[in-house]
Design a protein around this motif. Structure first.
Motif, short mmCIF file in Angstrom:
data_model
loop_
_atom_site.label_atom_id
_atom_site.label_comp_id
_atom_site.label_asym_id
_atom_site.label_seq_id
_atom_site.Cartn_x
_atom_site.Cartn_y
_atom_site.Cartn_z
N GLU A 16 43.16 56.68 49.45
CA GLU A 16 42.66 55.88 48.33
C GLU A 16 42.24 54.49 48.80
O GLU A 16 41.20 53.98 48.39
N LYS A 17 43.03 53.89 49.67
CA LYS A 17 42.69 52.57 50.19
C LYS A 17 41.42 52.62 51.02
O LYS A 17 40.55 51.75 50.91
N GLN A 18 41.30 53.66 51.87
CA GLN A 18 40.16 53.74 52.79
C GLN A 18 38.86 54.17 52.11
O GLN A 18 37.78 53.69 52.48
N ARG A 19 38.96 55.07 51.12
CA ARG A 19 37.75 55.72 50.62
C ARG A 19 37.42 55.41 49.16
O ARG A 19 36.27 55.60 48.75
N LEU A 20 38.39 54.93 48.40
CA LEU A 20 38.13 54.61 47.00
C LEU A 20 38.04 53.11 46.78
O LEU A 20 37.00 52.58 46.38
N PHE A 21 39.13 52.40 47.05
CA PHE A 21 39.16 50.97 46.77
C PHE A 21 38.31 50.17 47.75
O PHE A 21 38.05 48.99 47.53
N SER A 22 37.84 50.80 48.80
CA SER A 22 36.92 50.14 49.72
C SER A 22 35.47 50.23 49.25
O SER A 22 34.59 49.58 49.83
N ARG A 23 35.20 51.01 48.17
CA ARG A 23 33.81 51.24 47.77
C ARG A 23 33.53 51.00 46.29
O ARG A 23 32.44 50.57 45.92
N ALA A 24 34.48 51.31 45.42
CA ALA A 24 34.21 51.23 43.98
C ALA A 24 34.14 49.77 43.52
O ALA A 24 34.64 48.86 44.18
N ARG A 43 43.21 36.32 42.86
CA ARG A 43 43.45 37.72 42.53
C ARG A 43 43.46 38.55 43.81
O ARG A 43 42.84 38.19 44.81
N ARG A 44 44.14 39.70 43.73
CA ARG A 44 44.26 40.57 44.88
C ARG A 44 43.53 41.89 44.64
O ARG A 44 43.47 42.39 43.52
N VAL A 45 42.98 42.44 45.72
CA VAL A 45 42.51 43.81 45.75
C VAL A 45 43.29 44.49 46.86
O VAL A 45 43.05 44.25 48.05
N LEU A 46 44.30 45.25 46.47
CA LEU A 46 45.26 45.80 47.42
C LEU A 46 45.86 44.66 48.24
O LEU A 46 46.52 43.80 47.68
N ASN A 47 45.61 44.61 49.56
CA ASN A 47 46.23 43.57 50.39
C ASN A 47 45.33 42.36 50.60
O ASN A 47 45.71 41.44 51.33
N ASP A 48 44.16 42.35 49.99
CA ASP A 48 43.22 41.25 50.18
C ASP A 48 43.29 40.27 49.02
O ASP A 48 43.19 40.65 47.85
N SER A 49 43.46 39.00 49.36
CA SER A 49 43.54 37.93 48.36
C SER A 49 42.18 37.23 48.25
O SER A 49 41.58 36.88 49.27
#
Length: 468
Positions: A16-24, A43-49
């Motif tokens: 999910e981290k590699q293929r979904l949240f990296s693109r949507a 705000r954060r997107v997974l581990n990115d602030s």
């Protein structure tokens, strides 16, 4: 049939981290949270602030919250107003548009511009930034399709939650809390699960909090799905558009403003078809609530709107972001009562919230065991054995919205959400771009305030001037 372990699987979460949240496209903030020049939220997107800021020229930015020097997080407050940000480690400082403006001992330590070209350097921007009706989205994919294309026909339904006057929304929050549950469960629940209401929320409904005396009335509503999102509706009693809007608690002045911004089709869905939008989800992890409980003694009800984000922490933990949203043009009295209704139902200690989370935590815990890998959960509600629908989709003259809608309990929306999820996970993500000082991150991506969907890109030349 759904493999039970997808709701608590470390390997799938990595995918999910590699293929979904990296693109949507992912929702991060609303423009009303940063109304003035210099305002920002983190705000954060997974581990990115990311610092979501409105710079000194009024443009919205999404800046990776990491100093170009040794990688320190430069902004550690969650909300504020600043013309610049200063790294607490070595003192490098940046304007609120991302450009570097201060480097201690530049000449002594680096030999000035000959050793490190300060001009033109900026904080790394989010690869893509766009907004719709004040909702700010980012995508980690620099080649992502335009936001409006991603949302597709679901924009028609988004407008019900985010466009009730020409002044747009204002939001309060977010309230934020963590639950030991997989992020997909909340998204699925809000996308179309009317079936759980008579069981999970029976006590809340039957104490008289709503006009409808029994939770089973949900089966008279319809679910709808269009492109990247879907949701549920309530069936309203007979009446005109104005009468049906009053039934759910909207005052006449708000109804007049709504009629000025909703299209004829959007008004027909309520006034002619008799459906009022309720909960909804926009793929992958954004949800909405629209409901109208009683907030005072008597029979009067008042609507509230909430925006949700299901922020994944791990395969078995989610951070819930919850905003109260209201028409900016509404009266102060209406805003106060609507906020009270939101807190009572879907705030962090809301009655519906407590009911739901107990189920979601139990589901996640059970999905972690070895037996869950042997079980296929039944997600076929609304389908016959030959995969034909139990209830056919409503014709266009009975449901004026795009996509398709069906009356009664079904799981069409949950299946559509999981199909999108599976499509992303089955497609390998493109190789991540490598940022190099002076090349990739010498640009910034601003976003001018807009009522529609718009993305703008720019770069900074060596003289520090922004060029579009």
């Amino acid at each position: 049939m759904i493999p039970a372990h997808i709701y608590n699987d470390a390997g799938l979460f990595e995918l999910e981290k590699q293929r979904l949240f990296s693109r949507a496209w992912l929702f991060v903030a609303h423009e009303s949270e940063i109304p003035q020049d210099g305002d920002y939220v983190v705000r954060r997107v997974l581990n990115d602030s990311f610092i979501i800021s409105r710079d000194s020229n009024g443009e919205v930015r999404a800046l990776f919250n990491m100093c170009l020097h040794r990688g320190m997080q430069i902004c550690r407050a969650e909300i504020g107003n600043a013309s610049n940000f200063r790294c607490p480690y070595h003192g490098w400082s940046y304007r609120n548009d991302g450009r570097i403006i201060g480097l201690p001992f530049h000449k002594e330590a680096y030999g000035g511009e000959d050793g490190f070209k300060k001009r033109g350097q900026t904080l790394l921007p989010a690869p893509n930034l766009a907004s719709y009706n004040g909702l700010i989205f980012i995508s980690m994919d620099p080649d992502a399709e335009p936001l409006e294309d991603f949302l597709g026909d679901f924009k028609f339904y988004l407008d019900y939650y985010t466009k009730q006057s020409h002044q747009g929304l204002e939001v309060r929050g977010p309230q934020r809390w963590r639950i030991k549950a997989n992020w997909k469960i909340g998204a699925e629940n809000f996308a179309g699960d009317m079936y759980h209401t008579p069981q999970t929320h029976a006590s809340v409904v039957e104490i008289g909090l709503f006009r409808e005396p029994k939770a089973q009335k949900r089966k008279e509503g319809a679910t709808y799905w269009a492109d990247r999102g879907g949701g549920t509706t309530y069936k309203l009693p007979p009446g005109t558009f104005e009468e049906r809007m009053r039934y759910v608690g909207y005052p006449d002045d708000m109804i007049d403003r709504i009629k000025a911004v909703w299209t004829t089709q959007q008004q027909q869905l309520v006034g002619e078809d008799g459906f009022m939008i309720s909960a909804a989800s926009c793929f992958p992890n954004m949800s909405f609530v629209h409901n109208w409980p009683k907030v005072e003694d008597g029979d009067d009800v008042l609507p509230f709107i909430s925006i949700r984000m299901w922020q994944p922490i791990s395969e078995n933990e989610t951070e819930v972001y919850s905003w109260f949203a209201v028409d900016a043009a509404a009266s102060q009295e209406y805003k106060q009562k609507s906020y009270k209704a939101y807190l009572m139902c879907f705030g962090s200690t809301g009655m519906f919230e407590q009911d739901d989370v107990e189920n979601w935590v139990s589901l996640t815990n059970t999905a972690a065991g070895s037996m869950a890998r042997r079980l296929l959960l039944n997600g076929r509600m609304g389908l016959l054995s030959d995969d034909s629908a139990v209830v056919e989709a409503l014709p266009a003259d009975r449901f004026h919205g795009p996509g398709y809608a069906r009356v009664g309990y079904n799981e069409h929306n949950q299946r559509e959400l999981l199909k999108l999820w599976a499509d992303y996970l089955e497609r390998p993500a493109p190789a991540a771009a490598t940022a190099v000082l002076g090349t990739v991150n010498d640009g910034i991506t601003p976003l001018r305030q807009t009522n529609g969907s718009q993305a703008m890109s720019s770069r900074v030349d060596e003289k520090g001037a922004t060029q579009r």
